[in-house]
Design a protein around this motif. Structure first.
Motif, short mmCIF file in Angstrom:
data_model
loop_
_atom_site.label_atom_id
_atom_site.label_comp_id
_atom_site.label_asym_id
_atom_site.label_seq_id
_atom_site.Cartn_x
_atom_site.Cartn_y
_atom_site.Cartn_z
N ASP A 94 0.80 -1.08 -0.07
CA ASP A 94 -0.05 0.01 -0.13
C ASP A 94 0.70 1.05 0.03
O ASP A 94 0.48 2.21 -0.55
N TYR B 8 1.76 2.01 -3.58
CA TYR B 8 0.62 2.31 -4.21
C TYR B 8 0.26 3.87 -3.88
O TYR B 8 -0.14 4.61 -4.82
N ILE C 61 0.92 2.16 -12.73
CA ILE C 61 0.05 1.17 -12.50
C ILE C 61 0.68 0.50 -11.40
O ILE C 61 1.77 0.34 -11.21
N GLY C 62 0.05 0.09 -10.40
CA GLY C 62 0.35 -0.70 -9.17
C GLY C 62 0.07 -2.09 -9.35
O GLY C 62 -0.91 -2.60 -10.02
N ILE C 63 1.17 -2.80 -8.92
CA ILE C 63 1.01 -4.39 -8.81
C ILE C 63 1.06 -4.86 -7.36
O ILE C 63 2.23 -4.39 -6.81
N PRO C 64 0.18 -5.71 -6.78
CA PRO C 64 0.35 -6.24 -5.19
C PRO C 64 1.22 -7.04 -5.19
O PRO C 64 1.33 -8.21 -5.28
N THR D 70 -2.04 -11.60 -3.31
CA THR D 70 -1.05 -10.57 -3.63
C THR D 70 0.20 -11.45 -4.20
O THR D 70 0.42 -12.74 -3.81
N ALA E 45 -0.61 -4.80 -16.49
CA ALA E 45 -0.15 -3.58 -16.31
C ALA E 45 0.57 -2.77 -17.68
O ALA E 45 0.05 -1.68 -17.80
N CYS F 257 -4.44 -0.17 -10.00
CA CYS F 257 -3.96 -1.15 -9.62
C CYS F 257 -4.34 -2.50 -10.19
O CYS F 257 -5.63 -2.55 -10.60
N SER G 146 -5.31 -6.34 -9.97
CA SER G 146 -5.99 -7.27 -9.03
C SER G 146 -6.34 -8.68 -9.53
O SER G 146 -6.68 -8.62 -10.92
N ILE H 227 -6.84 2.99 -7.75
CA ILE H 227 -5.86 2.81 -6.45
C ILE H 227 -6.52 3.50 -5.17
O ILE H 227 -6.25 3.07 -4.20
#
Length: 319
Positions: A104, A107, A121-124, A137, A272, A284, A286, A297
């Motif tokens: 997080d 993010y 772009i976020g990747i967990p 995740t 992404a 992000c 998911s 996000i």
């Protein structure tokens, strides 16, 4: 159309991050997009520590644990002036957009950059599985299997010496690791932030277990709930069970990623790039019911993920 993308890993390392980086790099190259790896997370972005990837840069990386791009804590990135300098570093190499792999905190950095005009772009990537709105995740499955392996080994020696063994695992804000590992390893007691902690109840349950001719017991507990060494002493005095506490610590983060994490990281990395290619940012990636998708996000950061109550209820039925 975006012509140059960067990728970084931030926060705690997680097995499978390398698979995600590899997927970003290869997807970009296959589309004719220039791609840079950023070393040391947001700190490297600020310092301009970039590696231009070619087809060989990510060779033989998908099977490695940790992150070959390295990671670093960089709280200074909260300062808008620091972010502006990072953007200037990106402009020097023509980097127009960024993939951020992390938790997080990562993010938040991705969102702030998007608000400043750089699509991110976020990747967990976190072993705790504590990001909302994603089934899993990257890194969770590998860490879970590491914990289960440790519990299987501990049960062998607990049984041999007729002991109660306590294992503290990661997952301060989400008990998924403890709950899933406890079920898989047949733990007698599972304690998480969601379940709450009542030492007297734990002791009474262990007393009842010992009275029923059970010669050993396993207790799984998430970190930061109580002092597990003191808990072990209290249990031993109250129940007569010889009791030992173990803290698995950072061993949970290391090791070669499972097939599940390699595939998940690869799928998320591909998606992404596709989002950035479509001109999107502030999202992000998911996994929702097995499908890879993109979510806002801001929406994800507005919530805190907790362990699935259904899983915990099932665990209680098995004790």
């Amino acid at each position: 159309m975006v012509k140059c993308i960067g990728v970084l890993t931030s926060g705690g390392d997680a097995p499978g991050m390398n698979g995600a980086v590899r997927a970003v790099a290869r997807t970009c190259l296959n589309k004719g997009i220039k791609v840079y790896g950023v070393r040391l997370g947001f700190q490297g972005l600020f310092n301009g520590d970039f590696i231009e990837f070619d087809r060989t840069s990510t060779r033989n990386k998908i099977n490695l644990g940790g992150t070959f791009l390295k990671s670093a804590r960089f709280p200074e990135f909260k300062d808008p002036e620091v972010r502006k300098q990072a953007i200037e570093q990106m402009k020097k190499v023509g980097m127009e957009a960024l993939v951020v792999i992390g938790g997080d905190g990562s993010y938040n950095g991705a969102l702030k950059l998007t608000e400043m005009g750089v699509n991110c772009i976020g990747i967990p990537g976190t072993i705790d599985n504590d990001i909302p709105h994603t089934d899993h995740t990257i890194g969770f499955d590998t860490a879970l299997n590491t914990i289960v392996d440790a519990l299987d080994r501990l049960r062998d020696t607990s049984s041999s010496h007729q002991r109660c063994t306590i294992l503290e695992v990661m997952g301060r804000y989400c008990g998924d690791l403890a709950i899933n590992a406890g079920i898989a390893a047949g733990a007698e007691i599972i304690i998480t932030s969601e379940s709450g902690f009542d030492e007297a109840e734990v002791i009474e349950r262990l007393k009842a277990s010992k009275a029923s001719d059970k010669t050993h017991a396993i207790v799984v507990i998430t970190e930061h709930i109580t002092d597990v060494n003191q808990l072990a002493k209290n249990i031993e005095v109250a129940t007569g069970f010889e009791t030992r506490a173990n803290v698995l610590g950072h061993m949970q983060r290391g090791g070669r990623p499972s097939a599940r994490d390699r595939v998940l990281g690869s799928r998320m990395g591909i998606y992404a790039v596709e989002l950035l290619e479509a001109g999107k940012g502030g999202l992000c990636v998911s996994e929702v019911s097995g499908k890879i998708t993109g979510l806002d996000i801001t929406e994800v950061l507005s919530e805190k993920r907790v362990a699935d109550n259904g899983i915990y209820e099932d665990a209680m039925k098995l004790r």
